[in-house]
Design a protein around this motif. Structure first.
Motif, short mmCIF file in Angstrom:
data_model
loop_
_atom_site.label_atom_id
_atom_site.label_comp_id
_atom_site.label_asym_id
_atom_site.label_seq_id
_atom_site.Cartn_x
_atom_site.Cartn_y
_atom_site.Cartn_z
N SER A 85 40.35 39.74 40.80
CA SER A 85 40.86 38.39 40.55
C SER A 85 41.21 38.14 39.08
N ASP A 86 40.55 38.85 38.16
CA ASP A 86 40.86 38.72 36.73
C ASP A 86 41.83 39.79 36.26
N GLY A 87 42.33 40.60 37.19
CA GLY A 87 43.30 41.63 36.85
C GLY A 87 42.68 43.01 36.78
N GLU A 138 54.22 38.98 43.87
CA GLU A 138 53.66 37.95 42.98
C GLU A 138 52.22 38.27 42.61
N LEU A 139 51.44 38.67 43.60
CA LEU A 139 50.04 38.99 43.34
C LEU A 139 49.92 40.24 42.47
N VAL A 170 52.15 41.41 40.26
CA VAL A 170 52.56 41.06 38.90
C VAL A 170 51.45 40.28 38.20
N LYS A 171 50.78 39.41 38.92
CA LYS A 171 49.71 38.60 38.32
C LYS A 171 48.48 39.46 37.99
N ARG A 172 48.10 40.36 38.89
CA ARG A 172 46.83 41.07 38.74
C ARG A 172 46.93 42.42 38.03
N ILE A 225 47.48 44.24 35.13
CA ILE A 225 47.58 43.91 33.71
C ILE A 225 48.39 44.95 32.97
#
Length: 137
Positions: A93-95, A127-128, A130-132, A134
């Protein structure tokens, strides 16, 4: 890709986990030299894949280390399942970082890289990812 069977396994939880105090992690083997906690390990045939908890940024990392063998489609499928599980986990969840070393592969891994790129760009996953994710190296 050809076809071949490959086995997978996950590390048994033992030892003491390290990580940020804000997270609650399962206990897993600790490498005494660098403080890395191996949360999961899988043999996908052409590579060893592991999810590790680090004591520094990026805190969580997927490591893929290729072997000197041919890539099999079943192994690619296993790798993508492993990545999917991590991507959707609370631990990520924090990458996370993604580090791969394909130098030992017998043949260039263009098809493998395309499979990972296609997987990560799928609708609903992009999307997930790219977000996670890092970093990727």
């Amino acid at each position: 890709f050809g076809s071949s069977e490959s086995s997978s396994h996950f590390a048994e939880p033992v030892g003491v986990a390290v990580g940020r105090a804000s997270k609650n992690f399962s206990m897993a083997p600790v490498d005494a030299d660098d403080g890395i906690v191996r949360l999961e390990v899988e043999d996908v045939g052409f590579a060893d894949v592991e999810l590790v908890r680090l004591i520094q940024w990026p805190w969580l990392e997927i490591r893929i280390a290729a072997r000197d063998v041919d890539i099999q489609r079943t192994g690619v499928d296993q790798l993508l399942i492993f990545l999917e599980k991590v991507l959707n986990s609370d631990n990520a969840s924090d990458g996370f970082g993604l580090t791969y070393d394909f130098r030992l592969l017998k043949k260039p891994a263009i098809a493998l890289l395309l499979a990972i790129a296609t997987w990560s760009a799928a609708p609903g996953r992009r999307e997930l990812f790219v977000k996670r994710c890092i970093f990727c190296q």
